[in-house]
Scaffold this motif. Sequence first.
Motif, mmCIF file in Angstrom:
data_model
loop_
_atom_site.group_PDB
_atom_site.id
_atom_site.type_symbol
_atom_site.label_atom_id
_atom_site.label_comp_id
_atom_site.label_asym_id
_atom_site.label_seq_id
_atom_site.Cartn_x
_atom_site.Cartn_y
_atom_site.Cartn_z
ATOM 1 N N MET A 206 0.847 -1.195 0.000
ATOM 2 C CA MET A 206 0.000 0.000 0.000
ATOM 3 C C MET A 206 0.879 1.240 0.000
ATOM 4 O O MET A 206 1.888 1.298 0.687
ATOM 5 N N HIS A 207 0.490 2.240 -0.747
ATOM 6 C CA HIS A 207 1.259 3.478 -0.827
ATOM 7 C C HIS A 207 1.262 4.175 0.531
ATOM 8 O O HIS A 207 0.227 4.216 1.212
ATOM 9 N N PRO A 208 2.407 4.729 0.946
ATOM 10 C CA PRO A 208 2.475 5.379 2.256
ATOM 11 C C PRO A 208 1.402 6.441 2.473
ATOM 12 O O PRO A 208 0.854 6.560 3.577
ATOM 13 N N ARG A 209 1.087 7.198 1.429
ATOM 14 C CA ARG A 209 0.087 8.254 1.592
ATOM 15 C C ARG A 209 -1.257 7.677 1.989
ATOM 16 O O ARG A 209 -1.969 8.239 2.830
ATOM 17 N N ARG A 210 -1.608 6.548 1.417
ATOM 18 C CA ARG A 210 -2.884 5.913 1.761
ATOM 19 C C ARG A 210 -2.879 5.418 3.204
ATOM 20 O O ARG A 210 -3.892 5.490 3.903
ATOM 21 N N VAL A 211 -1.743 4.892 3.627
ATOM 22 C CA VAL A 211 -1.623 4.440 5.018
ATOM 23 C C VAL A 211 -1.878 5.606 5.962
ATOM 24 O O VAL A 211 -2.676 5.511 6.907
ATOM 25 N N TYR A 212 -1.225 6.733 5.693
ATOM 26 C CA TYR A 212 -1.334 7.870 6.602
ATOM 27 C C TYR A 212 -2.735 8.485 6.560
ATOM 28 O O TYR A 212 -3.260 8.913 7.597
ATOM 29 N N LEU A 213 -3.339 8.543 5.394
ATOM 30 C CA LEU A 213 -4.702 9.077 5.297
ATOM 31 C C LEU A 213 -5.690 8.187 6.044
ATOM 32 O O LEU A 213 -6.601 8.681 6.721
ATOM 33 N N ALA A 214 -5.510 6.875 5.940
ATOM 34 C CA ALA A 214 -6.400 5.953 6.646
ATOM 35 C C ALA A 214 -6.259 6.115 8.157
ATOM 36 O O ALA A 214 -7.259 6.140 8.891
ATOM 37 N N VAL A 215 -5.028 6.258 8.619
ATOM 38 C CA VAL A 215 -4.793 6.422 10.051
ATOM 39 C C VAL A 215 -5.391 7.739 10.543
ATOM 40 O O VAL A 215 -6.068 7.790 11.585
ATOM 41 N N ALA A 216 -5.154 8.821 9.809
ATOM 42 C CA ALA A 216 -5.695 10.119 10.211
ATOM 43 C C ALA A 216 -7.219 10.096 10.229
ATOM 44 O O ALA A 216 -7.855 10.652 11.139
ATOM 45 N N ALA A 217 -7.825 9.446 9.244
ATOM 46 C CA ALA A 217 -9.281 9.355 9.195
ATOM 47 C C ALA A 217 -9.825 8.619 10.410
ATOM 48 O O ALA A 217 -10.820 9.036 11.015
ATOM 49 N N CYS A 218 -9.171 7.524 10.784
ATOM 50 C CA CYS A 218 -9.609 6.775 11.973
ATOM 51 C C CYS A 218 -9.534 7.652 13.223
ATOM 52 O O CYS A 218 -10.460 7.659 14.052
ATOM 53 N N VAL B 254 -8.868 21.337 17.460
ATOM 54 C CA VAL B 254 -7.400 21.381 17.484
ATOM 55 C C VAL B 254 -6.840 20.157 18.201
ATOM 56 O O VAL B 254 -5.839 19.567 17.766
ATOM 57 N N ASN B 255 -7.472 19.753 19.312
ATOM 58 C CA ASN B 255 -7.030 18.527 19.986
ATOM 59 C C ASN B 255 -7.101 17.329 19.055
ATOM 60 O O ASN B 255 -6.201 16.473 19.028
ATOM 61 N N MET B 256 -8.190 17.249 18.282
ATOM 62 C CA MET B 256 -8.338 16.139 17.342
ATOM 63 C C MET B 256 -7.224 16.150 16.301
ATOM 64 O O MET B 256 -6.698 15.097 15.928
ATOM 65 N N LEU B 257 -6.839 17.330 15.856
ATOM 66 C CA LEU B 257 -5.764 17.428 14.864
ATOM 67 C C LEU B 257 -4.416 17.014 15.462
ATOM 68 O O LEU B 257 -3.615 16.343 14.799
ATOM 69 N N TRP B 258 -4.169 17.419 16.703
ATOM 70 C CA TRP B 258 -2.943 16.969 17.359
ATOM 71 C C TRP B 258 -2.911 15.450 17.470
ATOM 72 O O TRP B 258 -1.869 14.816 17.249
ATOM 73 N N HIS B 259 -4.062 14.869 17.837
ATOM 74 C CA HIS B 259 -4.122 13.405 17.966
ATOM 75 C C HIS B 259 -3.923 12.724 16.610
ATOM 76 O O HIS B 259 -3.210 11.718 16.519
ATOM 77 N N ALA B 260 -4.542 13.272 15.576
ATOM 78 C CA ALA B 260 -4.342 12.709 14.237
ATOM 79 C C ALA B 260 -2.874 12.794 13.840
ATOM 80 O O ALA B 260 -2.316 11.849 13.260
ATOM 81 N N GLY B 261 -2.231 13.916 14.178
ATOM 82 C CA GLY B 261 -0.811 14.057 13.877
ATOM 83 C C GLY B 261 0.049 13.044 14.599
ATOM 84 O O GLY B 261 0.972 12.454 14.022
ATOM 85 N N ALA B 262 -0.252 12.816 15.882
ATOM 86 C CA ALA B 262 0.503 11.823 16.647
ATOM 87 C C ALA B 262 0.284 10.422 16.089
ATOM 88 O O ALA B 262 1.228 9.624 15.987
ATOM 89 N N SER B 263 -0.945 10.121 15.690
ATOM 90 C CA SER B 263 -1.251 8.797 15.135
ATOM 91 C C SER B 263 -0.489 8.568 13.831
ATOM 92 O O SER B 263 0.069 7.484 13.599
ATOM 93 N N VAL B 264 -0.460 9.580 12.992
ATOM 94 C CA VAL B 264 0.281 9.473 11.731
ATOM 95 C C VAL B 264 1.775 9.331 12.010
ATOM 96 O O VAL B 264 2.473 8.560 11.336
ATOM 97 N N ALA B 265 2.280 10.065 13.004
ATOM 98 C CA ALA B 265 3.709 9.966 13.336
ATOM 99 C C ALA B 265 4.067 8.554 13.791
ATOM 100 O O ALA B 265 5.123 8.015 13.415
ATOM 101 N N VAL B 266 3.197 7.930 14.590
ATOM 102 C CA VAL B 266 3.430 6.531 14.996
ATOM 103 C C VAL B 266 3.447 5.628 13.767
ATOM 104 O O VAL B 266 4.303 4.739 13.635
#
Length: 499
Positions: A1-13, A87-99
Amino acid sequence: MHPRRVYLAVAACALVVYAGALWNTFAFDDVYIVVLNPFVREPGAWWRAFAEPYWAGNLTGTLYRPLTVASFALDWLLDGPVWFHAVNMLWHAGASVAVAVLARRWAGWQAGLAAGVLFAVHPVHVEAVANVVGRNELMAACFTLLALYAALERQSVVWCATAFALGLLSKENAVVTPALVVWAWLLGIGRPERRKMAAFVASWALVGAAYGAVRWAVLHPYAGWEAVAPVFKGESPLTVRLTALAALADVVRLLLFPLHLRADYSPIERTAVHSAFDLRFLLGLALLLGWAALVRLAWRRGRRIEALGLGWIGIAYLPVANLLFPVGILVAERTLYLPSGGLAVALGALLRDLQPRRLAVALGIVLVLGGARTALRVPIWRNDRTVALSMLRDAPWSYRSHDYTGWQLYWARDTERALGSWLLAGRIFDRDQGVFLAGAIAAYSLGRPRLADSLLALANKACASCPTTYRNMARAARLRGDSLAADSLFARAARLPPP
């Protein structure tokens, strides 16, 4: 799977399971850290947060998190509670993508997807994400993850040091950043040449020294403050460590089986452990030894990423574990935000060899069960009333549940029932001065000075030299319009010796 799709899926979750937070308002500590904080509310005052403790109004002088407070000030200029939670949700999405980024680079796209999804929907994160002040956990974790990426993937001393500094200014637990990097180096992950390694160590020492100097300059006027969990008050250092080890049972349960969540873990829901033969201590010790055995097994079998993730859990949890020194809480779900990143990386690496169909089934189960538990927990943080009701339901024998309920009733001008809640809290646990002072305020308001005097005597017994608590309670009474109670507490505070 392309990395971009992985990160978009994680951020969406991460965003979907917390969508309900957009309907939350300010609750619990949000009121003091955000709503009543002059550094947040007054335009142009945000910079003063860098010269003051985290808790405004002299409530406590043991914490220093100016970057988080500055972010609240920016939010206040832009919009109300909806924006804060977004903003909290965006920080969490960012942390999830970083993991997910770190796991993908270390163990492939399947590991990245699994780790990111698990972190995004883990129910133990709800307190950190759905409560506004949990942002300090989110920001510290994001900057720590960025520092790991900078050190292990880019070998950038400057970017790693910058992220380390920003993490420390967000919350103190970012101090584990160098230890996490060194642990990865020991496992042979991202290890640079010796000269570059020395540059990293020197940059961490420089950042740490600068942060320590600033923190000391800001907090040293409050050196008399005691910052220990209620369960540790009056207990010996040995009892603190025994109790801390026993609390690992809660930590393991919350990381692996987060079905029952609660906003508070205070007496008598959780009591001190005084003997090494106490079954609670023995269970905690067994879990600690089991974790160490898993780390050793992963290392010996060459499962470096699994070993990294397992070690990450222990390193990230250590500052709040009460093993090195006592802190203000015994267990708090929000403090597991960064440690759970290690669990996500370890499990992601463990699942990397699964066939895509089986991986999809496994992640589907995680999404359904974890996502549902998270989404159902989010509304608990809607407002003060929902938090109070959840505390009474989830931890009915925690004195803090009844203390917090008392404040909700007091501000709703149901003073008689508020007094009853505080009296019950005091019977459950008699070492928290604030409970008796709150009860005295209610007694004064109800025209019962003898009861108020008896409660003040109990308050002095709990802490004979805590004038600041008196003054803080007096300010609360004055805000509500109880001038008699406020004047009485201010007068008594003036006669107390300094801490």
